[in-house]
Design a protein around this motif. Structure first.
Motif, short mmCIF file in Angstrom:
data_model
loop_
_atom_site.label_atom_id
_atom_site.label_comp_id
_atom_site.label_asym_id
_atom_site.label_seq_id
_atom_site.Cartn_x
_atom_site.Cartn_y
_atom_site.Cartn_z
N ARG A 116 -52.41 -53.68 -24.26
CA ARG A 116 -53.18 -53.74 -23.01
C ARG A 116 -54.63 -53.30 -23.20
N GLN A 117 -55.10 -53.31 -24.42
CA GLN A 117 -56.48 -52.93 -24.71
C GLN A 117 -57.45 -53.85 -23.96
N ASP A 118 -58.49 -53.26 -23.36
CA ASP A 118 -59.46 -54.11 -22.67
C ASP A 118 -60.48 -54.64 -23.67
N LEU A 119 -61.35 -55.52 -23.19
CA LEU A 119 -62.32 -56.18 -24.06
C LEU A 119 -63.71 -55.58 -23.95
N PHE A 120 -63.84 -54.53 -23.18
CA PHE A 120 -65.15 -53.92 -22.97
C PHE A 120 -65.38 -52.79 -23.97
N VAL A 121 -66.53 -52.15 -23.89
CA VAL A 121 -66.80 -50.99 -24.73
C VAL A 121 -65.71 -49.95 -24.48
N THR A 122 -65.07 -49.48 -25.54
CA THR A 122 -63.92 -48.60 -25.37
C THR A 122 -64.22 -47.17 -25.81
N LEU A 123 -63.59 -46.24 -25.12
CA LEU A 123 -63.68 -44.82 -25.48
C LEU A 123 -62.43 -44.36 -26.22
N VAL A 124 -61.48 -45.28 -26.43
CA VAL A 124 -60.23 -44.95 -27.12
C VAL A 124 -60.47 -45.06 -28.62
N ASP A 125 -60.35 -43.94 -29.31
CA ASP A 125 -60.73 -43.89 -30.72
C ASP A 125 -59.90 -44.85 -31.58
N TRP A 137 -58.52 -47.60 -30.76
CA TRP A 137 -58.90 -48.98 -30.52
C TRP A 137 -60.22 -49.31 -31.22
N ARG A 138 -61.11 -48.33 -31.30
CA ARG A 138 -62.36 -48.55 -32.03
C ARG A 138 -62.10 -48.86 -33.50
N LYS A 139 -61.06 -48.21 -34.05
CA LYS A 139 -60.78 -48.33 -35.48
C LYS A 139 -59.78 -49.44 -35.80
N GLN A 140 -59.17 -50.03 -34.81
CA GLN A 140 -58.10 -50.99 -35.04
C GLN A 140 -58.64 -52.26 -35.70
N GLN A 141 -57.99 -52.67 -36.78
CA GLN A 141 -58.35 -53.91 -37.45
C GLN A 141 -58.08 -55.10 -36.52
N ARG A 142 -58.79 -56.18 -36.78
CA ARG A 142 -58.61 -57.40 -36.01
C ARG A 142 -58.44 -58.58 -36.96
N ILE A 143 -57.52 -59.47 -36.61
CA ILE A 143 -57.34 -60.66 -37.42
C ILE A 143 -58.57 -61.55 -37.26
N GLY A 144 -59.18 -61.90 -38.37
CA GLY A 144 -60.37 -62.74 -38.33
C GLY A 144 -61.65 -61.99 -38.00
N GLY A 145 -61.59 -60.65 -37.91
CA GLY A 145 -62.77 -59.88 -37.56
C GLY A 145 -62.64 -58.43 -38.01
N GLU A 146 -63.66 -57.65 -37.69
CA GLU A 146 -63.71 -56.24 -38.05
C GLU A 146 -63.40 -55.37 -36.84
N PRO A 147 -63.06 -54.09 -37.04
CA PRO A 147 -62.86 -53.18 -35.91
C PRO A 147 -64.09 -53.18 -35.00
N ILE A 148 -63.88 -52.98 -33.71
CA ILE A 148 -64.97 -53.09 -32.74
C ILE A 148 -65.97 -51.96 -32.88
N GLY A 149 -65.51 -50.76 -33.28
CA GLY A 149 -66.41 -49.64 -33.50
C GLY A 149 -67.00 -49.09 -32.22
N MET A 150 -68.17 -48.46 -32.34
CA MET A 150 -68.82 -47.77 -31.23
C MET A 150 -69.80 -48.68 -30.52
N GLY A 151 -69.78 -48.62 -29.18
CA GLY A 151 -70.85 -49.21 -28.39
C GLY A 151 -70.85 -50.71 -28.25
N LYS A 152 -69.81 -51.41 -28.73
CA LYS A 152 -69.76 -52.87 -28.61
C LYS A 152 -68.53 -53.29 -27.80
N SER A 153 -68.69 -54.39 -27.09
CA SER A 153 -67.53 -55.00 -26.43
C SER A 153 -67.10 -56.19 -27.27
N SER A 154 -65.90 -56.68 -27.00
CA SER A 154 -65.42 -57.86 -27.72
C SER A 154 -66.32 -59.06 -27.47
N PHE A 155 -66.97 -59.08 -26.31
CA PHE A 155 -67.82 -60.22 -25.98
C PHE A 155 -69.10 -60.24 -26.81
N ASP A 156 -69.36 -59.18 -27.54
CA ASP A 156 -70.52 -59.14 -28.44
C ASP A 156 -70.16 -59.67 -29.83
#
Length: 502
Positions: free
Chosen positions: A258-267, A269-288
Motif C-alpha cells: 500500500r505504499q503511496d507514490l508521493f515523497v515518503t517519510l517511511v525509511d 520505502w525509501r530504501k526499497q529496491q524497484r524492478i527496473g529502477g532504483e530506490p526512491i530515496g529522499m525528497g522524490k516522488s515516483s512521478f519524478d
C-alpha cells in the motif's frame, strides 16, 4: 436466513438493542449520530456478533477488524444501500464499482442489489456498468458459486491470478490452460468470463514485483514483470493494473503493498529496491522517475484497445507445457488472428504446432522471437523470459463451417445442472451460443468462446455450458440447439435435440 430479504424479516421496531443480539451494542453519545444517511446510526441494523473469526457463520456475520457488520438480510438495509449507490451513480457519473469482501455478504442481498444498481446505471445512460465482486479464493468452484448463485455478472478472477503467477514464476503453463476450461462452468445467459477482472496482485496479497522478487536489478526480473503484464493484457478478461506496478514497486504482502507514490517519510520505502529502477530515496516522488514498465504498459494499453480480439474475442490455446504458453486471440468480425508466445524459462525455446487453418504471412506487433507458417504447421522461437505478439489474417475455409451438438445429458457430478456440448468443423474457432426454445422463442443459455484444452478431465475442442435445471422453463420435451458464429459473419446452427427435464 430463511427470512432474509422477505417481508417477514423483523423490522427495527421488532428488534431490541438490549435483548435481541448476542452482544449488546454500545455507542457513545458523541458517536451516536455521525453516520449518513441517518439509518446507518440504528444499532439494530447490525449483526452485533463481535469480532469475526473468519470461520463458519462468523465469516458472514462477524465484525471485520472492528468494522461493524451491517445486517444485509434486512429489507431496510437492502433498500438503503440501493439508494446510496444509485445516488452515487446519478450525482457523480461513476462508471463502475469494485465490491470488496463480496463472499461475506448473503446472496439474496446481491441478487436484489446488483440488478437495481445496473438498472440505475442504464437509466443514467451507462449501458456497460461493471461491478466486480471480490471473492478472494483461488478455487474456480468458489468463483463459480458466486457467479451462479450470488447474482454477480462480473467477478475478480483470483483463480486466474494464481495460475498466471505460477506460470510466470515456475513455468506451470498447463495449470493456467486447464484452469481456463472452467470458464464453461461460469458461462450463463448473463455471465461471461470475458468480463471478469484479471490482475497480477493487489493491496491484500502483494504486488507482482514482490512475487517475482529475487535480484531485482537483474534483467530477468524486469523481463518477467514485463511478460506478466503482456499476459495480463492479451488473455481473456478485463486487465486491471495495480497502481505503482508501472514504477516497479515490490511491496510483498498486505501493508507493504500500500505504499503511496508521493515523497515518503517511511525509511524502508525509501530504501526499497524497484524492478527496473532504483530506490526512491529522499525528497522524490515516483512521478519524478521513469521506468521501462511504464512504456511496456503504454504499449499494451494501445495494443488492447486496437482490436476487440483482446477485449471480446475468442481464444484458443495452442501449447501449454514446461514454461511455454502459446495461444491465439481472434477478431471474428474482421477475420484477424493474434498469436501470443510466452517463455517463462531461462533458456530460449523453439517449437511448433499443427493446424489446418494457418496463414503464411505474419507480422510481429510487439515483443521478440519469430514465427513462420507453412502448410498446416507453425514454427516459432521465443527467447528466455521472452514473449511475442504476431498478427495475421484468418484462413478462409474451402468448406462451409458447421457446428454439431451432442445430445444433452444430466451432469454426473452436480444434480442441479445438465451438460450441453458441441464441436465445430471447417474452421479454427467460433463463438458457440447454446439455446433452448421457450414457446416460439429461442433463448440463450450462455456462450462459449474458447474450445477446451486437452487435460486429464477434458477432451480437446469442446464448446460447453452447464445450465441449471432451474434456469429452464421446461415443457414435456424441450428443444435445445447450438448456434456457432464464425469469422466473416458466417453463422451455422446445429440440429435440435429434444430433452425432458432431468
Amino acid at each position: 436466513m430463511k427470512l432474509a430479504g422477505t417481508s417477514k424479516f423483523p423490522t427495527t421496531s421488532q428488534l431490541s438493542a438490549k435483548i435481541t443480539f448476542p452482544k449488546t451494542p454500545v455507542v457513545s453519545k458523541a458517536m451516536a449520530n455521525i453516520k449518513s444517511p441517518a439509518w446507518l446510526n440504528d444499532v439494530r441494523l447490525y449483526h452485533n456478533r463481535g469480532k469475526s473469526t473468519f470461520q463458519g457463520e462468523s465469516g458472514r456475520f462477524g465484525d471485520f477488524y472492528g468494522f461493524d457488520d451491517i445486517m444485509t438480510e434486512s429489507p431496510e438495509v437492502v433498500k438503503g444501500f440501493i439508494d446510496i449507490y444509485s445516488k452515487w451513480i446519478s450525482t457523480t457519473g461513476i462508471d463502475g464499482f469494485r465490491i470488496d469482501t463480496a463472499r461475506h455478504v448473503n446472496e439474496l442481498f446481491w441478487q436484489a442489489f446488483i440488478p437495481s444498481i445496473k438498472a440505475q446505471a442504464l437509466a443514467s445512460g451507462k449501458k456497460d456498468f461493471p461491478m466486480w465482486g471480490e471473492v478472494y479464493d483461488s478455487s474456480p468452484e468458489t468463483l463459480e458459486y458466486w457467479a451462479r448463485y450470488g447474482g454477480f455478472t462480473e467477478l475478480l478472477d483470483f483463480p486466474v491470478q494464481d495460475r498466471m503467477l505460477k506460470f510466470i514464476i515456475s513455468g506451470a503453463a498447463n495449470q493456467l490452460a486447464t484452469l481456463l476450461n472452467s470458464d464453461d462452468q461460469y458461462s450463463t445467459a448473463t455471465v461471461d468470463p470475458r468480463n471478469f477482472g484479471i490482475f497480477l496482485g493487489n493491496h491484500d496479497m502483494g504486488r507482482i514485483g514482490g512475487f517475482i522478487g529475487g535480484n531485482v536489478n537483474s534483467d530477468s526480473a524486469l523481463l518477467r514483470d514485463q511478460m506478466a503484464h503482456v499476459l495480463l493484457f492479451t488473455m481473456r478478461g478485463v486487465p486491471i493494473v495495480y497502481y505503482g506496478d508501472e514504477f516497479g514497486l515490490m511491496g510483498d504482502g498486505d501493508k507493504e503493498a500500500r505504499q503511496d507514490l508521493f515523497v515518503t517519510l517511511v525509511d524502508r520505502w525509501r530504501k526499497q529496491q524497484r524492478i527496473g529502477g532504483e530506490p526512491i530515496g529522499m525528497g522524490k516522488s515516483s512521478f519524478d522517475t521513469t521506468n521501462p514498465l511504464q512504456q511496456t504498459i503504454r504499449d499494451l494499453t494501445k495494443l488492447h484497445s486496437s482490436s476487440t480480439a483482446f477485449s471480446a474475442g475468442a481464444m484458443k490455446i495452442r501449447i501449454a507445457e514446461n514454461g511455454l504458453l502459446v495461444f491465439s486471440r481472434f477478431d471474428l468480425d474482421t477475420g484477424k488472428e493474434y498469436l501470443m508466445t510466452f517463455n517463462s524459462s531461462d533458456a530460449a525455446i523453439t517449437g511448433s504446432f499443427d493446424s489446418e487453418y494457418l496463414e503464411n504471412k505474419w507480422e510481429k506487433v510487439l515483443g521478440d522471437g519469430t514465427v513462420s507458417a507453412s502448410t498446416k504447421s507453425m514454427k516459432f522461437t521465443v527467447p528466455a523470459c521472452g514473449w511475442g505478439v504476431f498478427l495475421s489474417e484468418m484462413v478462409k475455409s474451402s468448406v462451409t463451417p458447421e457446428v454439431r451438438m451432442n445430445k444433452p445429458a444430466r451432469n454426473p457430478m452436480f444434480r442441479d445442472r445438465f451438460n450441453l456440448e458441441a464441436t465445430i468443423s471447417g474452421a479454427d474457432v467460433a463463438e458457440v451460443q447454446f439455446q433452448y426454445k421457450d414457446g416460439a422463442t429461442w433463448k440463450s443459455l450462455g456462450t462459449d468462446t474458447s474450445p477446451t484444452f486437452k487435460s486429464d478431465l477434458d477432451a480437446a475442442g469442446l464448446y460447453r455450458v452447464f445450465p441449471l435445471i432451474s434456469d429452464i422453463k421446461w415443457s414435456t420435451n424441450t428443444e435445445f440447439r447450438a448456434v456457432a458464429y464464425f469469422a466473416n459473419r458466417i453463422e451455422a446452427k446445429s440440429e435440435t435435440f429434444l430433452f425432458a427435464k432431468p
